[in-house]
Scaffold this active site. Structure first.
Site, PDB file in Angstrom:
ATOM      1  N   LYS A  83       0.829  -1.210   0.000  1.00 56.64           N
ATOM      2  CA  LYS A  83       0.000   0.000   0.000  1.00 56.64           C
ATOM      3  C   LYS A  83       0.862   1.259   0.000  1.00 56.64           C
ATOM      4  O   LYS A  83       0.584   2.226  -0.722  1.00 56.64           O
ATOM      5  CB  LYS A  83      -0.940  -0.004   1.213  1.00 56.64           C
ATOM      6  CG  LYS A  83      -2.082  -1.005   1.068  1.00 56.64           C
ATOM      7  CD  LYS A  83      -2.914  -1.094   2.325  1.00 56.64           C
ATOM      8  CE  LYS A  83      -3.971  -2.184   2.183  1.00 56.64           C
ATOM      9  NZ  LYS A  83      -4.799  -2.343   3.402  1.00 56.64           N
ATOM     10  N   HIS A 127      -0.112  -9.582  16.648  1.00 53.84           N
ATOM     11  CA  HIS A 127      -1.244 -10.489  16.511  1.00 53.84           C
ATOM     12  C   HIS A 127      -1.788 -10.843  17.880  1.00 53.84           C
ATOM     13  O   HIS A 127      -1.045 -10.970  18.852  1.00 53.84           O
ATOM     14  CB  HIS A 127      -0.903 -11.741  15.695  1.00 53.84           C
ATOM     15  CG  HIS A 127       0.334 -12.469  16.145  1.00 53.84           C
ATOM     16  ND1 HIS A 127       0.305 -13.422  17.138  1.00 53.84           N
ATOM     17  CD2 HIS A 127       1.599 -12.406  15.716  1.00 53.84           C
ATOM     18  CE1 HIS A 127       1.522 -13.914  17.301  1.00 53.84           C
ATOM     19  NE2 HIS A 127       2.323 -13.314  16.457  1.00 53.84           N
TER      20      HIS A 127
END
Lengths: 146, 82
Positions: A83, A127
């Site tokens: 991105k 995570h």
């Protein structure tokens, strides 16, 4: 990170002004559901793994008793990098991005694309539960390394 | 070629877990709910395995709708057939 912004914008990090990222700095972020990676099989989905991950990344992930959070967070990391690279109006493939931990366990991004050698990327991964998230910042440096 | 187009659609739909009737040429990336970046790479990989081809990064990025998926795979198949 503030060293990568214009001096006039440094105070914006703690002030009320909007941060004005220059064309020399781009960001990317991505979040993935870890459970989506549980269905992947190294043999059955060999082409997928070879397209997305480098051999060293696979070696690292599958050295863990539960490789899936590590696969998911590295996928998120690559998405975040893609991105920001797209923000620079450039292209990059998943496999040209390698995310491995340094000696201190801090994730480090290596861009294996000579056309993008003037873009330096730092990344943060996390995570928890069923989610994996990554945030990346890329800075275009000039030929003098500034 | 018609058979190959059918195979492409079968792989595409099976990978996404959608029915044949939900996909047409205008079906676009991120417009059909399962078709996100992860599924996109699965689709690409499954098509590569099915047809024994290796799709370039530019073409992977260019597969923004189902029509383009078919066109790009056809390009590789035509090249293989040369």
């Amino acid at each position: 990170m503030s060293s990568n912004l214009d001096k006039k914008n440094e105070k914006s990090l703690f002030g009320s002004e909007t941060i004005d990222c220059t064309r020399d700095t781009m960001i990317g972020v991505d979040i993935e559901n870890i459970e989506r990676f549980v269905s992947f099989d190294l043999k059955k989905n060999k082409t997928f793994f070879n397209r997305v991950y480098t051999p060293k990344e696979m070696e690292y992930c599958f050295s863990k008793s539960n490789p899936y959070p590590h696969l998911a967070v590295r996928f998120a990391g690559k998405e975040a990098v893609i991105k920001l690279i797209t923000g620079f109006n450039e292209k990059i493939s998943f496999k040209e991005i390698e995310i491995l931990n340094d000696a201190n366990g801090v994730p480090d991004v290596k861009i294996n694309n000579k056309n993008l050698s003037n873009i330096k990327v730092i990344i943060s991964l996390s995570h928890c539960g069923d989610k994996a998230i990554a945030f990346a910042v890329g800075t275009r440096i000039d030929n003098n390394g500034k | 070629m018609e058979n190959e187009m059918e195979r492409i659609k079968k792989i595409f739909c099976e990978t996404l877990g959608v029915s044949d009737s939900e996909v047409n040429d205008d079906t676009a990336y991120n417009s059909l709910e399962p078709w996100d970046s992860l599924k996109h790479l699965e689709i690409v990989s499954n098509l590569e395995e099915e047809f024994n081809i290796n799709i370039d990064t530019d073409d992977v990025i260019d597969m923004s709708n189902f029509k383009k998926v078919k066109e790009i795979i056809k390009k590789y198949l035509d090249k293989k057939g040369q």
